[in-house]
Design a protein around this motif. Structure first.
Motif, PDB file in Angstrom:
ATOM      1  N   TYR A  39     -84.508  12.048 -86.734  1.00 14.22           N
ATOM      2  CA  TYR A  39     -84.514  10.796 -87.388  1.00 14.22           C
ATOM      3  C   TYR A  39     -83.849   9.444 -86.433  1.00 14.22           C
ATOM      4  CZ  TYR A  39     -85.114  12.595 -92.008  1.00 14.22           C
ATOM      5  OH  TYR A  39     -85.758  13.097 -93.389  1.00 14.22           O
ATOM      6  N   VAL A  40     -82.590  10.166 -86.015  1.00 14.75           N
ATOM      7  CA  VAL A  40     -81.593   9.289 -84.805  1.00 14.75           C
ATOM      8  C   VAL A  40     -82.199   8.914 -83.850  1.00 14.75           C
ATOM      9  CG1 VAL A  40     -80.250   9.102 -83.392  1.00 14.75           C
ATOM     10  CG2 VAL A  40     -79.742   9.363 -86.093  1.00 14.75           C
ATOM     11  N   LEU A  41     -83.107  10.065 -83.442  1.00 17.47           N
ATOM     12  CA  LEU A  41     -83.948  10.218 -81.913  1.00 17.47           C
ATOM     13  C   LEU A  41     -85.354   9.277 -81.839  1.00 17.47           C
ATOM     14  CD1 LEU A  41     -83.613  14.282 -80.615  1.00 17.47           C
ATOM     15  CD2 LEU A  41     -82.306  11.935 -79.601  1.00 17.47           C
ATOM     16  N   SER A  42     -85.523   9.691 -82.342  1.00 14.32           N
ATOM     17  CA  SER A  42     -87.492   8.544 -83.363  1.00 14.32           C
ATOM     18  C   SER A  42     -86.868   7.263 -83.048  1.00 14.32           C
ATOM     19  CB  SER A  42     -87.648   9.469 -84.317  1.00 14.32           C
ATOM     20  OG  SER A  42     -88.974   7.941 -84.568  1.00 14.32           O
ATOM     21  N   ALA A  43     -85.292   6.855 -83.596  1.00  8.63           N
ATOM     22  CA  ALA A  43     -85.225   5.327 -84.248  1.00  8.63           C
ATOM     23  C   ALA A  43     -85.020   5.294 -82.646  1.00  8.63           C
ATOM     24  CB  ALA A  43     -84.472   5.192 -84.903  1.00  8.63           C
ATOM     25  N   VAL A  44     -84.434   5.590 -81.627  1.00 16.42           N
ATOM     26  CA  VAL A  44     -83.351   5.479 -80.461  1.00 16.42           C
ATOM     27  C   VAL A  44     -85.185   5.711 -79.682  1.00 16.42           C
ATOM     28  CG1 VAL A  44     -82.376   5.855 -77.933  1.00 16.42           C
ATOM     29  CG2 VAL A  44     -81.477   6.288 -80.617  1.00 16.42           C
ATOM     30  N   SER A  45     -85.853   5.873 -79.966  1.00 17.32           N
ATOM     31  CA  SER A  45     -87.066   5.838 -79.279  1.00 17.32           C
ATOM     32  C   SER A  45     -87.471   4.265 -79.132  1.00 17.32           C
ATOM     33  CB  SER A  45     -87.917   6.907 -79.016  1.00 17.32           C
ATOM     34  OG  SER A  45     -89.500   6.898 -78.571  1.00 17.32           O
ATOM     35  N   LEU A  46     -87.916   4.553 -80.753  1.00 19.98           N
ATOM     36  CA  LEU A  46     -88.520   3.238 -80.603  1.00 19.98           C
ATOM     37  C   LEU A  46     -87.675   1.555 -80.576  1.00 19.98           C
ATOM     38  CD1 LEU A  46     -90.252   3.970 -84.178  1.00 19.98           C
ATOM     39  CD2 LEU A  46     -91.182   3.464 -82.225  1.00 19.98           C
ATOM     40  N   PHE A  47     -86.701   1.525 -80.851  1.00 23.75           N
ATOM     41  CA  PHE A  47     -85.495   0.763 -80.031  1.00 23.75           C
ATOM     42  C   PHE A  47     -85.782   0.680 -78.711  1.00 23.75           C
ATOM     43  CE2 PHE A  47     -81.480  -0.717 -79.753  1.00 23.75           C
ATOM     44  CZ  PHE A  47     -81.803  -2.218 -79.672  1.00 23.75           C
ATOM     45  N   SER A  48     -85.276   1.670 -77.718  1.00 26.87           N
ATOM     46  CA  SER A  48     -86.074   1.814 -76.384  1.00 26.87           C
ATOM     47  C   SER A  48     -87.108   0.969 -76.127  1.00 26.87           C
ATOM     48  CB  SER A  48     -85.613   3.154 -75.662  1.00 26.87           C
ATOM     49  OG  SER A  48     -83.896   3.461 -75.822  1.00 26.87           O
ATOM     50  N   HIS A  50     -89.038  -1.263 -77.228  1.00 28.46           N
ATOM     51  CA  HIS A  50     -88.526  -2.481 -78.132  1.00 28.46           C
ATOM     52  C   HIS A  50     -88.693  -3.414 -76.728  1.00 28.46           C
ATOM     53  CE1 HIS A  50     -88.245  -6.213 -80.573  1.00 28.46           C
ATOM     54  NE2 HIS A  50     -86.850  -5.962 -80.033  1.00 28.46           N
ATOM     55  N   MET A  51     -86.881  -2.724 -76.369  1.00 22.95           N
ATOM     56  CA  MET A  51     -86.115  -2.937 -75.717  1.00 22.95           C
ATOM     57  C   MET A  51     -87.422  -2.977 -74.858  1.00 22.95           C
ATOM     58  SD  MET A  51     -82.912  -2.552 -76.319  1.00 22.95           S
ATOM     59  CE  MET A  51     -82.122  -0.723 -75.776  1.00 22.95           C
ATOM     60  N   ALA A  52     -87.967  -2.680 -73.399  1.00 24.72           N
ATOM     61  CA  ALA A  52     -88.733  -2.696 -72.826  1.00 24.72           C
ATOM     62  C   ALA A  52     -89.758  -2.816 -72.395  1.00 24.72           C
ATOM     63  CB  ALA A  52     -89.176  -0.361 -72.651  1.00 24.72           C
ATOM     64  N   GLY A  53     -89.929  -3.666 -73.467  1.00 26.07           N
ATOM     65  CA  GLY A  53     -91.480  -4.781 -73.775  1.00 26.07           C
ATOM     66  C   GLY A  53     -92.389  -4.277 -73.383  1.00 26.07           C
ATOM     67  N   ARG A  54     -93.863  -5.207 -73.095  1.00 27.23           N
ATOM     68  CA  ARG A  54     -94.619  -4.698 -73.033  1.00 27.23           C
ATOM     69  C   ARG A  54     -95.417  -3.879 -70.960  1.00 27.23           C
ATOM     70  NH1 ARG A  54     -97.143  -5.735 -77.065  1.00 27.23           N
ATOM     71  NH2 ARG A  54     -97.056  -7.677 -78.097  1.00 27.23           N
ATOM     72  N   SER A  58     -91.458   3.969 -70.077  1.00 24.45           N
ATOM     73  CA  SER A  58     -89.781   3.571 -70.656  1.00 24.45           C
ATOM     74  C   SER A  58     -89.048   2.676 -70.233  1.00 24.45           C
ATOM     75  CB  SER A  58     -89.102   5.296 -69.995  1.00 24.45           C
ATOM     76  OG  SER A  58     -88.358   5.337 -69.088  1.00 24.45           O
ATOM     77  N   LEU A  59     -87.054   2.400 -70.995  1.00 22.17           N
ATOM     78  CA  LEU A  59     -86.803   1.195 -70.913  1.00 22.17           C
ATOM     79  C   LEU A  59     -86.293   1.646 -69.495  1.00 22.17           C
ATOM     80  CD1 LEU A  59     -84.720  -0.790 -71.069  1.00 22.17           C
ATOM     81  CD2 LEU A  59     -84.133   0.691 -72.577  1.00 22.17           C
ATOM     82  N   GLY A  60     -85.962   2.926 -69.438  1.00 26.36           N
ATOM     83  CA  GLY A  60     -85.408   2.740 -68.194  1.00 26.36           C
ATOM     84  C   GLY A  60     -86.560   3.223 -66.412  1.00 26.36           C
ATOM     85  N   GLN A  61     -87.149   3.471 -66.686  1.00 30.30           N
ATOM     86  CA  GLN A  61     -88.331   3.194 -65.658  1.00 30.30           C
ATOM     87  C   GLN A  61     -88.428   2.077 -65.670  1.00 30.30           C
ATOM     88  OE1 GLN A  61     -92.141   5.483 -67.810  1.00 30.30           O
ATOM     89  NE2 GLN A  61     -90.970   7.043 -66.323  1.00 30.30           N
ATOM     90  N   ALA A  62     -89.184   0.952 -67.101  1.00 28.94           N
ATOM     91  CA  ALA A  62     -88.916  -0.534 -65.935  1.00 28.94           C
ATOM     92  C   ALA A  62     -87.851  -0.773 -65.387  1.00 28.94           C
ATOM     93  CB  ALA A  62     -89.035  -0.266 -68.162  1.00 28.94           C
TER      94      ALA A  62
END
Length: 157
Positions: A39-48, A50-54, A58-62
């Motif tokens: 549940y945590v990993l899935s939520a973190v993935s969706l949040f990340s 969201h922060m990465a935008g379009r 991934s957030l880091g790759q961006a």
């Protein structure tokens, strides 16, 4: 109609609603302890995401870095059963030189706490996989989603 077991409920604050599935549970109908990490990993993935935008990355790759997990903690508060619905709110906590914290607080729809988690990615160079400072562009994104937590205030005093 297809029912999703998880979806983004709101962007500000960032909240995921999840429905517990029977497959998340043991034969007695109680959610497996290890499933909370999912549940945590899935939520973190969706949040990340969201922060990465379009960006389509991934957030880091961006921002030109990898962001593997440096650490994770999870405090279990309440048992869950099939069909239970929970809301998981995510925000950025402490932002350090090379790593940062994503906090996840889950509660039932009537506000009872279910779990609290902290997921801590660390920035690494993608060419040699060694720790590196958080890039300024990533730090700016993280700062927009940051919230001062009581633990962070204590660490600063």
């Amino acid at each position: 109609m297809i029912h999703s077991s998880e979806y983004v409920l709101s962007d500000e604050p960032f909240v995921i609603r999840r429905t517990v599935r029977w497959s998340d549970c043991d034969p007695a109908g109680v959610v497996y302890t290890g499933q909370f990490s999912t549940y945590v990993l899935s939520a973190v993935s969706l949040f990340s995401d969201h922060m990465a935008g379009r960006a389509g990355k991934s957030l880091g790759q961006a921002h030109g870095v990898g962001t593997p997990c440096r650490g994770m903690s999870l405090d279990f508060i309440k048992t869950l059963w099939p069909g239970d619905e929970i809301d998981i709110e995510c925000w950025i906590g402490e932002i350090r030189t090379r790593s940062y914290d994503i906090h996840c607080h889950a509660c039932t729809l009537n506000g009872e706490p279910v779990f609290d988690a902290r997921f801590s990615p660390i920035c690494v160079r993608t060419d040699v996989r060694v720790a590196t400072d958080i890039p300024p562009s990533l730090r700016a994104v993280l700062s927009r989603h940051a919230r001062i937590t009581p633990e962070f205030k204590e660490a600063q005093t």
